[in-house]
Design a protein around this motif. Structure first.
Motif, PDB file in Angstrom:
ATOM      1  N   LEU A   1       0.833  -1.206   0.000  1.00 31.23           N
ATOM      2  CA  LEU A   1       0.000   0.000   0.000  1.00 31.23           C
ATOM      3  C   LEU A   1       0.865   1.254   0.000  1.00 31.23           C
ATOM      4  O   LEU A   1       0.578   2.207  -0.741  1.00 31.23           O
ATOM      5  N   ILE A   2       1.922   1.252   0.794  1.00 31.07           N
ATOM      6  CA  ILE A   2       2.812   2.416   0.839  1.00 31.07           C
ATOM      7  C   ILE A   2       3.440   2.643  -0.536  1.00 31.07           C
ATOM      8  O   ILE A   2       3.501   3.773  -1.030  1.00 31.07           O
ATOM      9  N   ASN A   3       3.882   1.557  -1.163  1.00 31.84           N
ATOM     10  CA  ASN A   3       4.471   1.657  -2.504  1.00 31.84           C
ATOM     11  C   ASN A   3       3.437   2.133  -3.522  1.00 31.84           C
ATOM     12  O   ASN A   3       3.713   3.008  -4.347  1.00 31.84           O
ATOM     13  N   ALA A   4       2.233   1.557  -3.471  1.00 38.00           N
ATOM     14  CA  ALA A   4       1.179   1.924  -4.421  1.00 38.00           C
ATOM     15  C   ALA A   4       0.786   3.393  -4.256  1.00 38.00           C
ATOM     16  O   ALA A   4       0.579   4.100  -5.250  1.00 38.00           O
ATOM     17  N   THR A   5       0.699   3.849  -3.022  1.00 43.93           N
ATOM     18  CA  THR A   5       0.358   5.249  -2.767  1.00 43.93           C
ATOM     19  C   THR A   5       1.401   6.174  -3.380  1.00 43.93           C
ATOM     20  O   THR A   5       1.067   7.184  -4.005  1.00 43.93           O
ATOM     21  N   SER A   6       2.658   5.800  -3.227  1.00 41.72           N
ATOM     22  CA  SER A   6       3.741   6.593  -3.801  1.00 41.72           C
ATOM     23  C   SER A   6       3.646   6.642  -5.320  1.00 41.72           C
ATOM     24  O   SER A   6       3.777   7.714  -5.934  1.00 41.72           O
ATOM     25  N   VAL A   7       3.412   5.488  -5.938  1.00 44.28           N
ATOM     26  CA  VAL A   7       3.325   5.423  -7.401  1.00 44.28           C
ATOM     27  C   VAL A   7       2.133   6.238  -7.908  1.00 44.28           C
ATOM     28  O   VAL A   7       2.245   6.980  -8.894  1.00 44.28           O
ATOM     29  N   ILE A   8       1.006   6.132  -7.217  1.00 49.70           N
ATOM     30  CA  ILE A   8      -0.197   6.869  -7.622  1.00 49.70           C
ATOM     31  C   ILE A   8       0.026   8.375  -7.479  1.00 49.70           C
ATOM     32  O   ILE A   8      -0.352   9.163  -8.356  1.00 49.70           O
ATOM     33  N   ASP A   9       0.665   8.793  -6.389  1.00 50.22           N
ATOM     34  CA  ASP A   9       0.920  10.222  -6.176  1.00 50.22           C
ATOM     35  C   ASP A   9       1.870  10.777  -7.232  1.00 50.22           C
ATOM     36  O   ASP A   9       1.694  11.905  -7.712  1.00 50.22           O
ATOM     37  N   LYS A  10       2.877   9.990  -7.612  1.00 53.07           N
ATOM     38  CA  LYS A  10       3.795  10.434  -8.658  1.00 53.07           C
ATOM     39  C   LYS A  10       3.072  10.573  -9.991  1.00 53.07           C
ATOM     40  O   LYS A  10       3.322  11.515 -10.754  1.00 53.07           O
ATOM     41  N   ALA A  11       2.174   9.637 -10.287  1.00 50.44           N
ATOM     42  CA  ALA A  11       1.405   9.708 -11.528  1.00 50.44           C
ATOM     43  C   ALA A  11       0.516  10.950 -11.547  1.00 50.44           C
ATOM     44  O   ALA A  11       0.361  11.605 -12.584  1.00 50.44           O
ATOM     45  N   THR A  12      -0.034  11.292 -10.388  1.00 53.28           N
ATOM     46  CA  THR A  12      -0.880  12.486 -10.286  1.00 53.28           C
ATOM     47  C   THR A  12      -0.043  13.740 -10.486  1.00 53.28           C
ATOM     48  O   THR A  12      -0.455  14.680 -11.173  1.00 53.28           O
ATOM     49  N   LYS A  13       1.152  13.740  -9.895  1.00 55.29           N
ATOM     50  CA  LYS A  13       2.026  14.908 -10.016  1.00 55.29           C
ATOM     51  C   LYS A  13       2.444  15.121 -11.465  1.00 55.29           C
ATOM     52  O   LYS A  13       2.642  16.255 -11.904  1.00 55.29           O
ATOM     53  N   LYS A  14       2.563  14.035 -12.227  1.00 55.50           N
ATOM     54  CA  LYS A  14       2.958  14.134 -13.631  1.00 55.50           C
ATOM     55  C   LYS A  14       1.773  14.441 -14.550  1.00 55.50           C
ATOM     56  O   LYS A  14       1.934  14.592 -15.750  1.00 55.50           O
ATOM     57  N   GLY A  15       0.575  14.505 -13.973  1.00 56.10           N
ATOM     58  CA  GLY A  15      -0.591  14.889 -14.753  1.00 56.10           C
ATOM     59  C   GLY A  15      -1.293  13.744 -15.442  1.00 56.10           C
ATOM     60  O   GLY A  15      -2.148  13.961 -16.299  1.00 56.10           O
ATOM     61  N   VAL A  16      -0.962  12.516 -15.071  1.00 56.88           N
ATOM     62  CA  VAL A  16      -1.596  11.363 -15.705  1.00 56.88           C
ATOM     63  C   VAL A  16      -2.984  11.147 -15.123  1.00 56.88           C
ATOM     64  O   VAL A  16      -3.921  10.814 -15.843  1.00 56.88           O
ATOM     65  N   TYR A  17      -3.119  11.329 -13.808  1.00 60.25           N
ATOM     66  CA  TYR A  17      -4.409  11.183 -13.134  1.00 60.25           C
ATOM     67  C   TYR A  17      -4.827  12.509 -12.532  1.00 60.25           C
ATOM     68  O   TYR A  17      -3.989  13.309 -12.114  1.00 60.25           O
ATOM     69  N   HIS A  18      -6.147  12.725 -12.448  1.00 56.71           N
ATOM     70  CA  HIS A  18      -6.694  13.867 -11.732  1.00 56.71           C
ATOM     71  C   HIS A  18      -6.527  13.609 -10.242  1.00 56.71           C
ATOM     72  O   HIS A  18      -6.508  12.445  -9.815  1.00 56.71           O
ATOM     73  N   LYS A  19      -6.407  14.660  -9.456  1.00 55.60           N
ATOM     74  CA  LYS A  19      -6.138  14.472  -8.030  1.00 55.60           C
ATOM     75  C   LYS A  19      -7.268  13.732  -7.323  1.00 55.60           C
ATOM     76  O   LYS A  19      -7.011  12.945  -6.403  1.00 55.60           O
TER      77      LYS A  19
END
Length: 87
Positions: free
Chosen positions: A51-69
């Motif tokens: 979960l910690i790893n997944a949260t990090s990956v998801i947050d990075k994707a959001t920061k790069k503009g791939v996902y909406h916040k």
């Protein structure tokens, strides 16, 4: 097929960005699957680590503009809720 130079460039740039986004989304899906596998095995420690790893990956994707916040917040919330439900 585009004839104008700027339109040709847009096609190339869009293709490049689509490949980048696809790669990032794929890594997010992989991280989520690792959490789901740990939840299915009822392994609380592994699920928490995943979960910690997944949260990090998801947050990075959001920061790069791939996902909406809000999308990333929803994904993280659902994963956290699932991990916390392990008895």
């Amino acid at each position: 097929m585009a004839n104008i130079k700027s339109a040709k460039k847009r096609i190339l740039v869009n293709r490049t960005k689509a490949e980048r986004n696809k790669s990032i989304k794929s890594s997010v899906k992989t991280a989520i699957k690792k959490v789901d596998v740990a939840i299915a095995a009822k392994d609380k420690e592994a699920a928490t680590a995943a979960l910690i790893n997944a949260t990090s990956v998801i947050d990075k994707a959001t920061k790069k503009g791939v996902y909406h916040k809000n999308t990333s917040a929803r994904k993280v919330s659902r994963l956290t809720k699932a991990v916390n439900s392990i008895a």
